[in-house]
Design an enzyme around this catalytic site. Structure first.
Site, PDB file in Angstrom:
ATOM      1  N   HIS A 199       0.820  -1.210   0.000  1.00 49.50           N
ATOM      2  CA  HIS A 199       0.000   0.000   0.000  1.00 49.50           C
ATOM      3  C   HIS A 199       0.859   1.268   0.000  1.00 49.50           C
ATOM      4  O   HIS A 199       2.034   1.247   0.386  1.00 49.50           O
ATOM      5  CB  HIS A 199      -0.923   0.006   1.219  1.00 49.50           C
ATOM      6  CG  HIS A 199      -0.163  -0.042   2.529  1.00 49.50           C
ATOM      7  ND1 HIS A 199       0.419   1.069   3.105  1.00 49.50           N
ATOM      8  CD2 HIS A 199       0.112  -1.064   3.359  1.00 49.50           C
ATOM      9  CE1 HIS A 199       1.015   0.741   4.231  1.00 49.50           C
ATOM     10  NE2 HIS A 199       0.850  -0.561   4.412  1.00 49.50           N
ATOM     11  N   ARG A 201      -6.058   0.758   4.001  1.00 42.91           N
ATOM     12  CA  ARG A 201      -4.878   1.262   3.283  1.00 42.91           C
ATOM     13  C   ARG A 201      -4.545   0.372   2.093  1.00 42.91           C
ATOM     14  O   ARG A 201      -4.034   0.846   1.079  1.00 42.91           O
ATOM     15  CB  ARG A 201      -3.691   1.408   4.233  1.00 42.91           C
ATOM     16  CG  ARG A 201      -3.268   0.164   4.995  1.00 42.91           C
ATOM     17  CD  ARG A 201      -2.305   0.585   6.112  1.00 42.91           C
ATOM     18  NE  ARG A 201      -1.692  -0.521   6.842  1.00 42.91           N
ATOM     19  CZ  ARG A 201      -2.236  -1.140   7.880  1.00 42.91           C
ATOM     20  NH1 ARG A 201      -3.451  -0.784   8.318  1.00 42.91           N
ATOM     21  NH2 ARG A 201      -1.593  -2.103   8.515  1.00 42.91           N
ATOM     22  N   GLU A 222      -1.547  -7.113   7.361  1.00 36.05           N
ATOM     23  CA  GLU A 222      -0.204  -6.946   7.907  1.00 36.05           C
ATOM     24  C   GLU A 222       0.012  -7.936   9.050  1.00 36.05           C
ATOM     25  O   GLU A 222      -0.944  -8.433   9.650  1.00 36.05           O
ATOM     26  CB  GLU A 222      -0.025  -5.497   8.398  1.00 36.05           C
ATOM     27  CG  GLU A 222       1.287  -5.179   9.095  1.00 36.05           C
ATOM     28  CD  GLU A 222       2.520  -5.422   8.239  1.00 36.05           C
ATOM     29  OE1 GLU A 222       2.794  -6.604   7.934  1.00 36.05           O
ATOM     30  OE2 GLU A 222       3.215  -4.455   7.890  1.00 36.05           O
ATOM     31  N   HIS A 229       0.785  -5.790   2.510  1.00 31.20           N
ATOM     32  CA  HIS A 229       1.497  -4.978   3.490  1.00 31.20           C
ATOM     33  C   HIS A 229       2.950  -5.443   3.542  1.00 31.20           C
ATOM     34  O   HIS A 229       3.305  -6.482   2.976  1.00 31.20           O
ATOM     35  CB  HIS A 229       0.831  -5.118   4.850  1.00 31.20           C
ATOM     36  CG  HIS A 229      -0.609  -4.728   4.832  1.00 31.20           C
ATOM     37  ND1 HIS A 229      -1.067  -3.499   5.256  1.00 31.20           N
ATOM     38  CD2 HIS A 229      -1.708  -5.407   4.404  1.00 31.20           C
ATOM     39  CE1 HIS A 229      -2.383  -3.444   5.092  1.00 31.20           C
ATOM     40  NE2 HIS A 229      -2.788  -4.593   4.578  1.00 31.20           N
TER      41      HIS A 229
END
Length: 222
Positions: free
Chosen positions: A8, A59, A86, A176
């Site tokens: 991102h 995100r 993430e 991520h």
């Protein structure tokens, strides 16, 4: 069979230098611009995206949407999955990395950030919203090592992404830093002790081509 991996764009947490994990934060204006530029570069390189995989964190979702818009691919299927979230940083979530370095030392913080089997201090209770209501609670971590993150990412790769690539589709994966690091370690067969050398910049496309045996034939970064 092109695979486009991209982290991102810059998030509010990246800007403020704190651990985010599964905390849901927005992109900064710079992050939005980075995502649009990445989408433009992908299009100018001649790639037409057929479908996208994203985490369930905004995100990642917003970055994917902006890339697809620049690729004239806003109507393609998008699959949102917790498996691309993430790494769960446990009790470190929301804490400033510089302050933690001062408190615990640079060596320990580097282990938390880049180690393969290092598990951060775990939270006692997760406070998540409804996006995880249908997920088996036993699958929701209270803190993860990179190795544990990899164990949830690889089934997505094997069961969902690989079949699409073998069908000849160009697949975008927006994840991520650590979910992508774990995937790259797996597909590039990087030894665990060298995983700290895998760098995943924000909004930088890593494009892989594979043969029918899913062996990498070409990789480029742009």
């Amino acid at each position: 069979m092109p695979l486009i991996l991209i982290r991102h764009g810059e998030s509010e947490a990246n800007f403020a230098n704190y651990w985010t994990g599964w905390l849901d934060v927005n992109l900064t204006e710079k992050g939005r611009e980075q995502a649009m530029l990445a989408g433009k570069k992908i299009s100018e390189a001649g790639y037409q995206i057929d479908l996208a995989f994203e985490s369930v964190l905004k995100r990642s979702i917003l970055t994917a949407e902006l890339i697809l818009e620049q690729n004239n691919a806003s109507a393609v299927p998008e699959f949102k999955t917790w498996r691309l979230n993430e790494r769960h940083y446990g009790d470190l979530v929301g804490k400033n990395k510089a302050k933690m370095t001062a408190e615990y030392g640079a060596e320990q913080v580097e282990k938390w950030r880049r180690g393969y089997d290092e598990v951060p201090p775990q939270v006692k209770i997760n406070h998540f919203d409804r996006r995880y209501n249908n997920l088996d609670p036993r699958l929701i971590p209270k803190g993860e090592s990179l190795h544990q993150t990899e164990q949830r990412v690889i089934p997505l790769w094997q069961d969902e992404i690989v079949p699409e690539l073998k069908a000849g589709k160009t697949v975008l994966v927006v994840g991520h830093g650590n979910s992508l690091r774990s995937l790259i370690r797996y597909i590039e067969e990087v030894p665990p002790l060298e995983v700290n050398q895998i760098d995943i910049p924000n909004a930088t496309a890593m494009i892989y081509d594979f043969d029918q045996q899913m062996k990498i034939t070409h990789k480029k970064i742009m």
